[in-house]
Design a protein around this motif. Structure first.
Motif, PDB file in Angstrom:
ATOM      1  N   LEU A 182     -40.550  -9.710  23.604  1.00 60.81           N
ATOM      2  CA  LEU A 182     -40.523  -9.096  22.283  1.00 60.81           C
ATOM      3  C   LEU A 182     -39.120  -9.229  21.700  1.00 60.81           C
ATOM      4  CD1 LEU A 182     -42.391  -7.261  20.396  1.00 60.81           C
ATOM      5  CD2 LEU A 182     -41.033  -5.358  21.295  1.00 60.81           C
ATOM      6  N   LYS A 183     -39.041  -9.750  20.479  1.00 59.82           N
ATOM      7  CA  LYS A 183     -37.752  -9.883  19.797  1.00 59.82           C
ATOM      8  C   LYS A 183     -37.520  -8.647  18.931  1.00 59.82           C
ATOM      9  CE  LYS A 183     -37.913 -14.954  19.556  1.00 59.82           C
ATOM     10  NZ  LYS A 183     -37.928 -16.131  18.641  1.00 59.82           N
ATOM     11  N   VAL A 184     -36.431  -7.955  19.208  1.00 58.29           N
ATOM     12  CA  VAL A 184     -36.126  -6.716  18.504  1.00 58.29           C
ATOM     13  C   VAL A 184     -34.814  -6.881  17.743  1.00 58.29           C
ATOM     14  CG1 VAL A 184     -35.825  -4.226  18.687  1.00 58.29           C
ATOM     15  CG2 VAL A 184     -37.248  -5.434  20.365  1.00 58.29           C
ATOM     16  N   ALA A 185     -34.869  -6.762  16.432  1.00 59.58           N
ATOM     17  CA  ALA A 185     -33.666  -6.792  15.609  1.00 59.58           C
ATOM     18  C   ALA A 185     -33.076  -5.387  15.548  1.00 59.58           C
ATOM     19  CB  ALA A 185     -33.983  -7.302  14.211  1.00 59.58           C
ATOM     20  N   VAL A 186     -31.765  -5.281  15.776  1.00 64.41           N
ATOM     21  CA  VAL A 186     -31.082  -3.989  15.805  1.00 64.41           C
ATOM     22  C   VAL A 186     -30.082  -3.940  14.653  1.00 64.41           C
ATOM     23  CG1 VAL A 186     -29.692  -2.396  17.177  1.00 64.41           C
ATOM     24  CG2 VAL A 186     -31.353  -3.892  18.303  1.00 64.41           C
ATOM     25  N   ILE A 187     -30.223  -2.913  13.810  1.00 65.41           N
ATOM     26  CA  ILE A 187     -29.364  -2.761  12.627  1.00 65.41           C
ATOM     27  C   ILE A 187     -28.745  -1.371  12.637  1.00 65.41           C
ATOM     28  CG2 ILE A 187     -29.293  -2.700  10.103  1.00 65.41           C
ATOM     29  CD1 ILE A 187     -31.761  -4.484  10.058  1.00 65.41           C
ATOM     30  N   SER A 188     -27.422  -1.300  12.417  1.00 69.86           N
ATOM     31  CA  SER A 188     -26.754  -0.037  12.176  1.00 69.86           C
ATOM     32  C   SER A 188     -26.376   0.037  10.703  1.00 69.86           C
ATOM     33  CB  SER A 188     -25.492   0.104  13.031  1.00 69.86           C
ATOM     34  OG  SER A 188     -25.810   0.309  14.391  1.00 69.86           O
ATOM     35  N   THR A 189     -26.568   1.187  10.093  1.00 65.32           N
ATOM     36  CA  THR A 189     -26.195   1.352   8.687  1.00 65.32           C
ATOM     37  C   THR A 189     -25.189   2.485   8.553  1.00 65.32           C
ATOM     38  OG1 THR A 189     -27.976   2.932   8.201  1.00 65.32           O
ATOM     39  CG2 THR A 189     -28.490   0.600   7.968  1.00 65.32           C
ATOM     40  N   GLY A 190     -24.248   2.316   7.614  1.00 69.19           N
ATOM     41  CA  GLY A 190     -23.279   3.376   7.344  1.00 69.19           C
ATOM     42  C   GLY A 190     -21.928   2.829   6.959  1.00 69.19           C
ATOM     43  N   ALA A 191     -21.415   3.286   5.821  1.00 67.69           N
ATOM     44  CA  ALA A 191     -20.096   2.852   5.368  1.00 67.69           C
ATOM     45  C   ALA A 191     -18.994   3.367   6.283  1.00 67.69           C
ATOM     46  CB  ALA A 191     -19.866   3.338   3.935  1.00 67.69           C
ATOM     47  N   GLU A 192     -19.291   4.434   7.021  1.00 64.69           N
ATOM     48  CA  GLU A 192     -18.279   5.037   7.894  1.00 64.69           C
ATOM     49  C   GLU A 192     -18.160   4.339   9.237  1.00 64.69           C
ATOM     50  OE1 GLU A 192     -22.124   7.001   9.187  1.00 64.69           O
ATOM     51  OE2 GLU A 192     -21.266   6.018   7.431  1.00 64.69           O
ATOM     52  N   LEU A 193     -19.031   3.372   9.515  1.00 57.70           N
ATOM     53  CA  LEU A 193     -19.078   2.757  10.839  1.00 57.70           C
ATOM     54  C   LEU A 193     -18.096   1.603  10.979  1.00 57.70           C
ATOM     55  CD1 LEU A 193     -22.928   2.633  11.553  1.00 57.70           C
ATOM     56  CD2 LEU A 193     -21.265   4.329  12.327  1.00 57.70           C
TER      57      LEU A 193
END
Length: 418
Positions: free
Chosen positions: A192-203
């Motif tokens: 299974l191919k899992v795309a991982v995304i983090s969101t946030g201007a503070e990161l």
């Protein structure tokens, strides 16, 4: 096998009037609405560790394939009666890979080594330390039951027997079993191919310079590592800024490259929660307010036919929601079926008063036969994840926990993390 059809935009819609979804109901809905989304391919047994079987595995031959000796000694027929015995010692021997070609008659014995095939006419082996050789004859004292120190053909596995069922995720020990059963190749699901995304201007990415008002992205390296432990192929999409255009572009790229997308941050309904806003605008999002602590908001949606799991941004909540909700859902998508962690019922080494209404998960570990919990329940205390060895699961109802009371402990190992 072709890939199953993609999901509809409304597959995660909740029944009308539902505001807070119990954990058990949320899991039931995920099991109902998700299906395997990966194709099948052949795989060599030697490289199949961690892969999920697409078809049941059938033994190609029996193990052991023929009767053989469990010890170094002497093969004979029918066991021994009580008292002193003298047997004719045949010249030659039977060794592993070098079977004796002749046949033993009653009253005869033959030198045999561990793992060697029993010669025709023999069904018993006497230990070499229990005999002595004198003038070409074997001197031994009985009794010895027929069949002693010998392994029967197929006593471990029979040719044609099912060894593993479809959906089983292979482990190193399983590879040994399949090899022993004569298999060189198995049919497995593609990872299974899992795309991982983090969101946030503070990161900021780990190791980068960061201002005092910025934080490091703890979720992405943690989640990527968890997914790899589960045998899934990670597509790391990095950190995405807090604006709708960037989120849409990241989802487009992820949907082209992955079977499922997991995001952290922006999953609620605040001013800067662009992930949930973008999914909602596309008509493919349901914000599940789950009666769970830590966690609560879980944005479930579909983007380009690909399921999206929007986790809370808090690392503790993201980790717990990944174990409790994402793991069984992703295993279902990967072909392993929907799975629950194995619970241990152990005495508590802590006290707690819990209100009714939410299922709670506490970071915990096992010490001296009892389960202790992390000093703080605060979701911002990310260090508690490493301190812990699993989670205590407290029921939806009100509860008064006192030391010695039996509680439910879910070791990290029960979530596939060792």
């Amino acid at each position: 096998m072709s890939r199953p059809p993609k999901l509809n935009n409304d597959c995660f819609a909740l029944p009308a009037g539902v505001h807070w979804t119990p954990v058990s109901e949320a899991l039931h809905l995920l099991e109902q609405r998700l299906q395997c989304s990966v194709a099948v391919e052949p795989c060599a047994v030697e490289t199949s560790d961690g892969r999920i079987l697409a078809q049941s595995v059938i033994a190609a031959r029996s193990h052991p394939p023929c009767p053989n000796s469990a010890v170094d000694g002497y093969a004979l027929s029918g066991g021994l009666e009580a008292g002193a015995q003298s047997l004719e010692l045949r010249p030659g021997r039977s060794a592993a890979g070098e079977a004796f070609a002749g046949q033993l008659l009653p009253g005869q014995a033959l030198r045999i080594l561990t793992g060697a095939a029993l010669p025709d006419g023999a069904d018993t082996v006497v230990l070499q330390e229990d005999v002595r050789i004198k003038e070409g004859r074997l001197q031994v004292t009985g009794p010895l039951r027929a069949g002693a120190n010998a392994r029967a053909a197929g006593e471990d596995m029979q040719q044609g027997a099912e060894i593993f069922q479809a959906g089983h995720q292979l482990r190193p020990e399983d590879l040994g079993v399949m090899a022993a059963a004569g298999l060189g190749e198995v049919s497995v699901f593609k990872p299974l191919k899992v795309a991982v995304i983090s969101t946030g201007a503070e990161l900021r990415a780990p190791g980068q310079a960061a201002r005092v008002d910025q934080i490091f992205d703890a979720n992405r390296p943690m989640l990527c590592s968890v997914l790899r432990r589960w045998g899934m192929q990670v597509v790391d999409m990095g950190i995405v800024p807090d604006d709708a255009a960037s989120v849409r572009a990241a989802l487009d790229r992820a949907a082209e490259r992955a079977d499922v997308i997991i995001t952290s941050g922006g999953a609620s309904a605040g001013d800067e929660d662009h992930m949930s806003a973008v999914l909602r605008a596309s008509g493919g999002m349901a914000l599940w307010r789950i009666a769970v602590k830590p966690g609560r908001p879980l944005a479930l949606g579909v983007w380009g036919g690909v399921p999206v799991f929007g986790l809370p941004g808090n690392p503790v909540a993201a980790f717990v929601c990944t174990l409790i909700f994402a793991r069984p859902a992703f295993l279902q998508l990967a072909g392993a079926g929907f799975q629950s962690p194995q619970a241990l019922h152990l005495p508590a080494a802590f006290s707690k008063s819990k209100k009714a209404g939410r299922r709670e998960y506490l970071r915990a570990r096992l010490r001296d036969g009892a389960v202790e919990v992390f000093a703080s329940e605060g979701s911002g205390r990310v260090s508690g994840l490493s301190w812990a060895e699993g989670l205590v699961e407290l029921p939806d109802a009100a509860a008064e926990i006192s030391p010695g009371q039996t509680i439910c402990f879910l070791p990290y190992a029960s979530f596939g993390l060792t």
